[in-house]
Design an enzyme around this catalytic site. Structure first.
Site, PDB file in Angstrom:
ATOM      1  N   GLY A   1       2.084   5.094  -1.187  1.00  0.00           N
ATOM      2  CA  GLY A   1       1.380   6.419  -1.246  1.00  0.00           C
ATOM      3  C   GLY A   1       2.506   7.462  -1.976  1.00  0.00           C
ATOM      4  O   GLY A   1       2.426   7.601  -3.431  1.00  0.00           O
TER       5      GLY A   1
ATOM      6  N   TYR B   1       1.760  14.309  -0.444  1.00  0.00           N
ATOM      7  CA  TYR B   1       1.923  15.182   0.706  1.00  0.00           C
ATOM      8  C   TYR B   1       2.393  16.690   0.386  1.00  0.00           C
ATOM      9  O   TYR B   1       3.376  16.949   0.964  1.00  0.00           O
ATOM     10  CB  TYR B   1       2.937  14.489   1.534  1.00  0.00           C
ATOM     11  CG  TYR B   1       2.572  13.033   2.002  1.00  0.00           C
ATOM     12  CD1 TYR B   1       1.648  12.621   2.615  1.00  0.00           C
ATOM     13  CD2 TYR B   1       3.416  11.709   1.172  1.00  0.00           C
ATOM     14  CE1 TYR B   1       1.425  11.241   2.968  1.00  0.00           C
ATOM     15  CE2 TYR B   1       3.092  10.710   1.283  1.00  0.00           C
ATOM     16  CZ  TYR B   1       2.026  10.171   2.521  1.00  0.00           C
ATOM     17  OH  TYR B   1       1.828   9.034   2.703  1.00  0.00           O
TER      18      TYR B   1
ATOM     19  N   GLU C   1       0.859  -1.334  -0.031  1.00  0.00           N
ATOM     20  CA  GLU C   1       0.067   0.099   0.002  1.00  0.00           C
ATOM     21  C   GLU C   1       1.114   1.276  -0.048  1.00  0.00           C
ATOM     22  O   GLU C   1       1.464   1.510   1.232  1.00  0.00           O
ATOM     23  CB  GLU C   1      -1.080   0.164   0.977  1.00  0.00           C
ATOM     24  CG  GLU C   1      -0.322  -0.279   2.672  1.00  0.00           C
ATOM     25  CD  GLU C   1      -1.310  -0.305   3.595  1.00  0.00           C
ATOM     26  OE1 GLU C   1      -2.308  -0.453   3.583  1.00  0.00           O
ATOM     27  OE2 GLU C   1      -0.581  -0.203   4.945  1.00  0.00           O
TER      28      GLU C   1
ATOM     29  N   CYS D   1       3.540  36.035   5.916  1.00  0.00           N
ATOM     30  CA  CYS D   1       4.194  36.963   7.007  1.00  0.00           C
ATOM     31  C   CYS D   1       4.734  36.007   8.116  1.00  0.00           C
ATOM     32  O   CYS D   1       4.441  36.114   9.303  1.00  0.00           O
ATOM     33  CB  CYS D   1       3.195  37.912   7.504  1.00  0.00           C
ATOM     34  SG  CYS D   1       2.085  38.647   6.233  1.00  0.00           S
TER      35      CYS D   1
END
Ligand SMILES: *Cc1c(COP(=O)(O)O)cnc(C)c1O
Length: 395
Positions: free
Chosen positions: A273, A372, A271, A343
């Site tokens: 990602g 991500y 699995e 900022c």
């Protein structure tokens, strides 16, 4: 850093149409499809490939991947609902700590292929919920293994105290519980101990340890299990992209390992990602301002780490390409720090990087922004507009 032709062409098109300084994510779905096909083709036949959707759950990414993977992994109830809504036909895995009763029930109702149980408490709750609904619950027990050699990686999730998975000592009790609960069906074990792995030899060593533990535990507890889920964690080297995880070499080593450590009918499930989706995404910022401050140059782009938190989260200087606009260069052969519109001094994408030429209106293009990235970013901070989301079609 060179950009693929398809990306350069797309950027030229965007530029011609733009009315505002550009700020966008651009995804190359054709490249994504090609990458996963290649990954799939290299995997030994007894292996399955699932996509861990938390890396990037954009609908277009999922649509591209759906026909090319064995299923999707959901790491939360929210992801499960999203994935099932978009792809009810596809096998889904439900993992992650702290599942709610309602989420476990929803998982059973939508017919998930596997629930990764993370603790004894969760197993007990699942037993009650499955019995009450009269639905079989396919269970994989996630174990936090003790390994002789602890894996060395920046994101270690096991082999030491973590909130993830059951202790090996809790296995007896979990198995006793499973044997007494007709609605729970133990299908396998799940190990996911780390992320950001770049070293193929080290990962094969870890796989060897996983297979050894799996065989030992099956023998000790007289189990015959159809599945061993070995997680994901193949890494991208953001500092040196050419040094990323060598998938073909890994698959070759894995085939040899599987020949040697026969697993019988047990299937090995990945699995993954980051390694699937990172390379298809690009984050684009148009340069709004160039300035010199205390002796250093800064280029301020439209956007920032509230869209693209990856370099700040990982603490690296993100690689980038400059696509020049029409204006004469303001900087030549200079080091420049690339920042966004926030900022805060933390809004830095790369520090003191050499550029050949740079001017206001040029585009800064950050590759490896498909995992991500947007979805881990604090997008509401300062209330800037979101980036455009653009997808180059797969076919
Ligand atoms: C996040 C996660 C993955 C995917 O990890 P990548 O590093 O993106 O491949 C797989 N399994 C579990 C349990 C995870 O938490």
């Amino acid at each position: 850093m060179n950009l693929p032709d398809a990306i350069v062409r797309a950027i030229d098109g965007l530029r011609a149409e733009r009315t505002q300084p550009l700020c966008a994510y651009l995804y190359d779905l054709a490249a994504l499809a090609e990458h996963v096909r290649t990954m799939r083709a290299a995997l030994p036949a007894s292996c399955e490939l699932f996509y861990a959707a938390k890396a990037n759950p954009e609908a277009a990414i999922l649509r591209t991947l759906a026909p090319l993977v064995d299923g999707f992994e959901a790491a939360s109830g929210g992801e499960l609902r999203w994935l099932h809504g978009l792809h009810p036909e596809l096998p889904l895995i439900f993992g992650g700590p702290g599942k709610l009763d309602g989420e476990l029930a929803a998982a059973l109702d939508c017919g998930v292929a596997a629930i990764h149980v993370e603790s004894l408490g969760e197993l007990r709750r699942l037993a009650v919920i499955a019995a009450a609904r009269g639905r079989r619950a396919p269970v994989l027990l996630r174990l936090n293994l003790k390994l002789a050699e602890a894996p060395d990686s920046r994101l270690v999730m096991g082999g030491k105290p973590t909130p993830f998975g059951l202790d090996e000592e809790a296995l007896d009790e979990a198995l006793a519980l499973l044997r007494g609960e007709p609605w729970l069906e133990l299908q396998g074990l799940h190990f996911h101990l780390l992320s950001h792995q770049l070293d193929v030899a080290a990962h094969l060593q870890l796989m060897r340890a996983y297979l050894g533990c799996f065989r030992r535990l099956c023998a000790e507890h007289r189990l015959e299990l159809p599945l061993l889920n070995v997680g994901g964690g193949m890494g991208i080297d953001y500092r040196d992209p050419g040094n990323s995880f060598d998938w073909p070499a890994f698959c070759q080593g894995l085939a040899a390992l599987l020949d040697e450590q026969r697993l019988g009918d047990t299937r090995l499930r990945f699995e993954i990602g980051r390694f699937i989706s990172a390379a298809c995404g690009y984050y684009l910022m148009e340069v709004l301002d160039i300035k010199r401050n205390h002796g250093q140059y800064f280029a301020i782009g439209r956007g920032g780490t509230h869209h693209f938190r990856t370099p700040a989260a990982q603490g690296h200087d993100h690689p980038f390409a400059v696509v020049r606009g029409a204006r004469p260069a303001e900087l030549r052969e200079q080091a420049v720090t690339l920042v966004g519109q926030l900022c805060t001094p933390k809004d830095v994408l790369a520090r003191q990087q050499p550029v050949a030429e740079l001017a206001v209106g040029d585009l800064l293009v950050f590759p490896l922004a498909g995992a991500y990235a947007w979805n881990i970013s604090h997008r509401d901070f300062l209330m800037h507009e979101p980036p455009q989301m653009l997808f180059l079609p797969a076919g």
